[in-house]
Design an enzyme around this catalytic site. Structure first.
Site, PDB file in Angstrom:
ATOM      1  N   LYS A  39       0.676  -0.723  -0.031  1.00 16.73           N
ATOM      2  CA  LYS A  39      -0.010  -0.024   0.058  1.00 16.73           C
ATOM      3  C   LYS A  39       1.125   1.113   0.084  1.00 16.73           C
ATOM      4  O   LYS A  39       2.231   1.309   0.165  1.00 16.73           O
ATOM      5  CB  LYS A  39      -0.787   0.579   1.433  1.00 16.73           C
ATOM      6  N   ARG A 137      -9.373   0.048  15.440  1.00 14.41           N
ATOM      7  CA  ARG A 137     -10.311   1.039  14.723  1.00 14.41           C
ATOM      8  C   ARG A 137     -11.052  -0.597  13.638  1.00 14.41           C
ATOM      9  O   ARG A 137     -12.023   0.052  14.364  1.00 14.41           O
ATOM     10  CB  ARG A 137      -8.960   0.423  13.578  1.00 14.41           C
ATOM     11  N   HIS A 166      -5.722  -7.718  14.164  1.00 12.99           N
ATOM     12  CA  HIS A 166      -3.945  -6.969  13.578  1.00 12.99           C
ATOM     13  C   HIS A 166      -3.721  -6.169  15.136  1.00 12.99           C
ATOM     14  O   HIS A 166      -4.308  -5.591  16.100  1.00 12.99           O
ATOM     15  CB  HIS A 166      -4.749  -5.471  13.185  1.00 12.99           C
ATOM     16  N   TYR A 270      16.036  30.686   3.356  1.00 11.83           N
ATOM     17  CA  TYR A 270      14.664  31.775   3.680  1.00 11.83           C
ATOM     18  C   TYR A 270      15.566  31.734   5.003  1.00 11.83           C
ATOM     19  O   TYR A 270      15.602  30.931   6.113  1.00 11.83           O
ATOM     20  CB  TYR A 270      14.077  31.100   3.368  1.00 11.83           C
ATOM     21  N   MET A 333      11.478  23.829  -1.340  1.00  9.64           N
ATOM     22  CA  MET A 333      10.826  22.991  -1.486  1.00  9.64           C
ATOM     23  C   MET A 333      11.090  22.475  -2.997  1.00  9.64           C
ATOM     24  O   MET A 333      11.427  20.764  -2.650  1.00  9.64           O
ATOM     25  CB  MET A 333       9.573  24.427  -2.347  1.00  9.64           C
ATOM     26  N   ASP A 334      12.255  22.942  -3.337  1.00  5.55           N
ATOM     27  CA  ASP A 334      13.251  22.183  -4.819  1.00  5.55           C
ATOM     28  C   ASP A 334      14.679  22.044  -4.209  1.00  5.55           C
ATOM     29  O   ASP A 334      15.103  20.916  -5.361  1.00  5.55           O
ATOM     30  CB  ASP A 334      12.912  22.388  -5.743  1.00  5.55           C
TER      31      ASP A 334
END
Length: 389
Positions: A39, A137, A166, A270, A333-334
């Site tokens: 998943k 759950r 679980h 920054y 960000m990059d």
């Protein structure tokens, strides 16, 4: 091989040979069938590649959290049994059945909806009865388990392929948590026995997650479902050491694409959160929080100069692969920046390792961020190409 037509400097190297070794370790330890969760794009590792490698290594089951995840595997040519771990909306059930997924069930309404859709499709659908023994759950109570098993057994278009629970704290060495896990498995075992006494085959009985595999052999039953363990991260034992010698699959790599001189007193990035205490060289790396590198690691993480399976530009004597370098300034960000030092031999285009391989692995990064390695690997954005070895 890789899964991208164009590679960028930043990439996630995925060691499929380590996956094979991890699966072998679990198989040797438990002797049971194995269900591998793939998943969340196989915890960020790439669902199709991981699923195929796991099946080649002998895994019997795969598990997903959504119908779309299951459909992606089917569209990718995966034919093995695929368990659907989450409850889906009624309008998703037709797609669930079309994709030949095996859903978890825990109440009569959901069972009825599945029965109707299965009848419409003309299929006999395998389901797994989920019993809540303390996770809080999804799942039925142990008292409800027999009546629901009977309902499934009487169904014309469903059959009980498995019975599951679980474990909530199986990865914890705390004494109270060990007792709690023991109580969960005892409650589950009793529920399974009651299903059998009712004359119903419970199918594949499965409970153990990563912690169960590692610490609780009474939770292994017919099949285990280790998640993060197969991706290379083991819970720690009472001495604080990894309990099982698995190897992390993911290695996050990038490269130095720009180097500049920064004088004493100059700030970087920054917010001016880092200021050079001496004249130094700053390298820029094209990787940031948009790629999944947490901004909380700003001024707070050590990477390595050099990377496995990557060519080092600089061959100067004394330049050692794996040399530690510290991220400085706020992660953008990059991009992010690294302090190369005043007399660095690093050159532009030299590779670096952010985690795994020559650098501390994602489990160490998780401790730094007060989280778990699942979150670290899942957060690596899909714009970071996966390269499979």
């Amino acid at each position: 091989m890789n899964n991208a037509g164009v590679l960028r400097a930043s990439r996630a190297l995925i060691h499929l040979d380590y996956l094979q070794e991890n699966i072998s370790l679990v198989r040797k330890k438990t002797g049971t069938k194995i269900c591998m969760p793939v998943k969340a794009d196989a915890y960020g590792h790439g669902a199709i590649h991981i699923a195929k490698a796991a099946l080649l290594s002998g895994v019997e089951y795969l598990a997903v959290a959504t119908v779309l995840e299951g459909k992606e595997l089917r569209d990718g040519g995966i034919l093995s049994p695929i368990m659907l771990l989450s409850i889906v909306l009624p309008e998703e059930i037709d797609a669930l059945i079309a994709a030949d997924l095996e859903p978890m069930v825990c109440d009569s309404e959901y069972i009825e909806n599945l029965e109707k859709s299965a009848a419409k499709a003309g299929k006999k659908v395998p389901v797994h009865l989920k019993i809540d023994t303390g996770m809080g759950r999804i799942g039925c109570t142990s008292e409800e388990a027999v009546s629901l098993a009977v309902t499934i057994a009487k169904s014309k278009n469903l059959y009980l392929a498995g019975t599951a629970t679980h474990l909530a704290v199986s990865d914890s060495p705390d004494k109270d948590d060990i007792v709690y896990t023991n109580n969960q498995t005892e409650l589950f075992s009793a529920a399974v026995e009651n299903i059998k006494k009712a004359g119903i085959d419970p199918g594949i009985v499965h409970a153990a997650n990563t912690g169960g595999v590692t610490f609780h052999n009474h939770s292994w039953f017919d099949m285990v479902r280790p998640g993060i363990l197969l991706y290379g991260y083991s819970p720690q034992d009472q001495e604080g050491k990894a309990a099982l010698a698995v190897k992390p699959l993911m290695e996050l790599q990038s490269a130095i694409v720009f180097i500049k001189n920064v004088k004493k007193g100059q700030s970087v990035s920054y917010g001016r959160t880092w200021t050079a205490e001496e004249n130094t060289l700053i390298g820029t790396i094209p990787l940031g929080y948009g790629d999944g590198l947490s901004r909380l690691l700003s001024n707070n993480w050590q990477i390595a100069l050099g990377a496995e399976n990557r060519t080092v530009v600089n061959q100067n004597e004394g330049k050692l692969p794996g040399k530690p370098l510290f991220l400085v300034g706020r992660i953008c960000m990059d991009q992010c920046m690294v302090n190369l030092g005043r007399e660095s031999t690093a050159q532009r285009w030299d590779p670096v390792t952010i985690f795994g391989g020559l650098a501390p692995h994602a489990g160490i990064m998780a401790l730094k961020l007060n989280t778990i390695p699942y979150e670290i690997t899942c957060n690596i954005n899909k714009r970071v190409p996966r390269v499979y070895t």
